[in-house]
Design an enzyme around this catalytic site. Structure first.
Site, PDB file in Angstrom:
ATOM      1  N   LYS A  78      27.571  41.578  43.014  1.00  0.00           N
ATOM      2  CA  LYS A  78      28.908  40.689  43.264  1.00  0.00           C
ATOM      3  C   LYS A  78      28.830  39.195  42.998  1.00  0.00           C
ATOM      4  CE  LYS A  78      32.386  39.914  46.873  1.00  0.00           C
ATOM      5  NZ  LYS A  78      32.938  40.301  48.103  1.00  0.00           N
ATOM      6  N   SER A 153      37.480  42.104  48.754  1.00  0.00           N
ATOM      7  CA  SER A 153      37.162  41.249  47.708  1.00  0.00           C
ATOM      8  C   SER A 153      36.376  41.789  46.596  1.00  0.00           C
ATOM      9  CB  SER A 153      36.926  39.879  47.884  1.00  0.00           C
ATOM     10  OG  SER A 153      35.629  40.126  48.728  1.00  0.00           O
ATOM     11  N   SER A 177      35.675  43.766  52.962  1.00  0.00           N
ATOM     12  CA  SER A 177      35.776  43.530  51.576  1.00  0.00           C
ATOM     13  C   SER A 177      34.823  44.566  50.884  1.00  0.00           C
ATOM     14  CB  SER A 177      35.231  42.164  51.198  1.00  0.00           C
ATOM     15  OG  SER A 177      36.680  41.583  51.191  1.00  0.00           O
TER      16      SER A 177
HETATM   17  N1  GLN Z   1      40.982  40.850  53.112  1.00  0.00           N
HETATM   18  C1  GLN Z   1      39.982  40.082  53.697  1.00  0.00           C
HETATM   19  C2  GLN Z   1      40.350  38.754  53.500  1.00  0.00           C
HETATM   20  O1  GLN Z   1      41.424  38.406  52.604  1.00  0.00           O
HETATM   21  C3  GLN Z   1      38.508  40.352  52.830  1.00  0.00           C
HETATM   22  C4  GLN Z   1      37.614  39.317  53.177  1.00  0.00           C
HETATM   23  C5  GLN Z   1      36.258  39.722  53.215  1.00  0.00           C
HETATM   24  O2  GLN Z   1      35.662  40.937  53.479  1.00  0.00           O
HETATM   25  N2  GLN Z   1      35.504  39.053  52.287  1.00  0.00           N
HETATM   26  O3  GLN Z   1      40.070  37.864  54.231  1.00  0.00           O
END
Ligand code: GLN
Length: 474
Positions: A78, A153, A177
């Site tokens: 990532k 994400s 995420s």
């Molecule tokens: N959907 C979560 C957010 O928008 C994802 C955050 C994450 O796990 N990095 O905050």
């Protein structure tokens, strides 16, 4: 021809050991898929130029008999994990040309084992999002249905594995995420207990929530990758010493708790809910009693998360001011103008929204009204879960309430997007381990999933249950 669709780490390891193919042959098989599919899917932002070199080093380990399970395994990384000498941007324009000056601890560990990093994968900007549509470098498409999002994400990491463009991938999560993109692409996604994997070299989103974890096709692969990256790092204040990594003593009850909302299917897509209810039968087949539990505080998890996370985001992103590193405007009139123009153009909309929200909840007068209350509720939610774990071995829910949605959907409605995290938040707030497992596809071919959460440090119990579950559903 190597069959990448059914390949696992153990199978690849055996073949590499027997010399059925070389590490470079394996990498080439993945590189061919990437060349074919990435232009459309956009899972990778960059394919690294030194793969042959990495492969050769790994091959030597096989030759001299020091190969470990991750040796020669092609991994996607990532774009918020630092790999020394390589670009890392966290999906943001503000870090577009930034080069990492050191390796993240997880990268150091994998390098020692001789894993091969294929490249860096697309993500929502600074990991803010549930669809990989807020990246400054374009959206990532879901390989199972290219008109839909891969989740986020870590959507690039998920798409890379799902399109057979990597054997496994590293993702990170602050709130779902890893698990949610795994759910949207038919993969296994694992979020470990907070403190088990060092955050050193992970570009921070929410320090008290962030953890790095694997996306894989099988539970066994997720377990192998997790174990390779999990260790105590004395240089990381949030890393927990090995001696403290034992779950609170308890006798297994063979009981599973399902929150009432999930049992009833409130707010959950109906096809997804049908598969979820079927999965409960599988747990019963495995010897568990499944009970509906009326949790009274879990429903506040999302609201609590969306106060604590932006507060931490607003302080973390303060360092990106265009002075020390990253994007910097050239035409500023004075220092304030420099900060505001750099940050105003360097950050995307969602990042700016969260910086504003976070600054607001931390500011004088609002701190008590929002932040302090959220911190208190976080503790109460953790207690509610701990109490449940006195009676139940696991808490089971769908991973997300919806199926993978269409590209473009929810982009103009941030609150609708935030709802994707409703079942993810409790594990992150409580620091508990949680895994998303794929279930059968819907009639229209979309993936569904189930999420299992365990007490802190009972990560291994998720791997055991996950592997047993996989045997029955396959
Ligand atoms: N959907 C979560 C957010 O928008 C994802 C955050 C994450 O796990 N990095 O905050």
């Amino acid at each position: 021809m190597i069959d990448l669709t059914t390949l696992t780490i153990t199978k690849a390891h055996d073949s590499l050991k027997k010399g059925e193919y070389s590490v470079m042959d394996l990498c080439n098989a993945y590189l061919a898929v990437i060349a074919e599919k990435n232009p459309d899917i956009n899972a990778y932002l960059e394919v690294y130029g030194d793969i042959a070199e990495q492969a050769q080093k790994a091959q030597e380990k096989f030759t001299n008999g020091t190969a470990a399970l991750m040796t020669g395994i092609p991994v996607a990384v990532k774009d918020n994990l630092l790999v020394k000498g390589k670009h890392v941007s966290a999906g943001s324009k503000i870090l577009e040309n930034y080069t990492a000056t050191y390796d993240a601890t997880v990268i150091t560990r994998l390098k020692k084992e001789g894993a091969v990093f294929l490249g860096r994968t697309n993500m929502d900007e600074f990991a803010m999002g549930s669809s990989t549509q807020t990246s400054a470098f374009g959206v990532t498409r879901n390989p199972l249905d290219r008109e839909r999002v891969p989740g986020g994400s870590s959507g690039g990491s998920a798409a890379a594995v799902a399109m057979n463009g990597a054997l496994v991938a590293l993702g990170s999560e602050t709130c779902g995420s890893i698990r949610q993109p795994a759910a949207f692409t038919g993969l296994v996604g694992f979020k470990p207990t907070y403190g088990s994997v060092s955050r050193s070299g992970l570009i921070a989103m929410g320090n008290s929530l962030d953890q790095i974890g694997p996306l894989a096709k099988t539970v066994a692969d997720a377990e192998i990758l997790h174990k390779a990256i999990s260790n105590y790092n004395t240089m990381d204040g949030t890393s927990v010493p090995e001696s403290l990594r034992t779950p609170a003593p308890r006798t297994p009850t063979m009981k599973i708790a399902v929150p009432s909302e999930c049992m009833k299917g409130e707010g959950i897509d109906s096809e997804l809910h049908a598969q979820f209810m079927k999965s409960l039968e599988t747990f019963k087949q495995l010897g568990y009693t499944v009970e509906e539990v009326p949790f009274s505080l879990l429903k506040y998890s999302l609201a609590v998360y969306y106060i604590i996370m932006p507060a931490e985001v607003s302080t973390n992103l303060e360092r990106l001011d265009g002075v020390r590193y990253g994007f910097s405007v050239k035409d500023a009139k004075n220092l304030f103008d420099h900060y505001s123009k750099t940050r105003g153009t360097g950050f995307g909309r969602e990042a700016r929204r969260r910086i504003l929200l976070g600054t607001y909840v931390l500011s004088h007068g609002y701190y008590d009204a929002y932040y302090r209350k959220a911190i208190a509720l976080r503790e109460a939610i953790t207690k509610e879960m701990d109490t449940a774990f006195e009676t139940y071995d696991f808490i089971v829910t769908p991973t997300a309430p919806m199926l993978p949605f269409k590209l473009g959907e929810k982009l103009t409605d941030p609150v609708a997007m935030y709802l994707a995290d409703v079942f993810s938040a409790p594990a992150n707030l409580a620091g508990a381990p949680s895994i998303s497992l794929p279930l059968a596809k819907t009639a229209s071919g979309l993936p569904t999933s189930v999420q299992i959460t365990a007490p802190r440090w009972a990560d291994d119990s998720l791997f055991s249950l996950g592997k047993a579950f996989e045997q029955v559903v396959q």
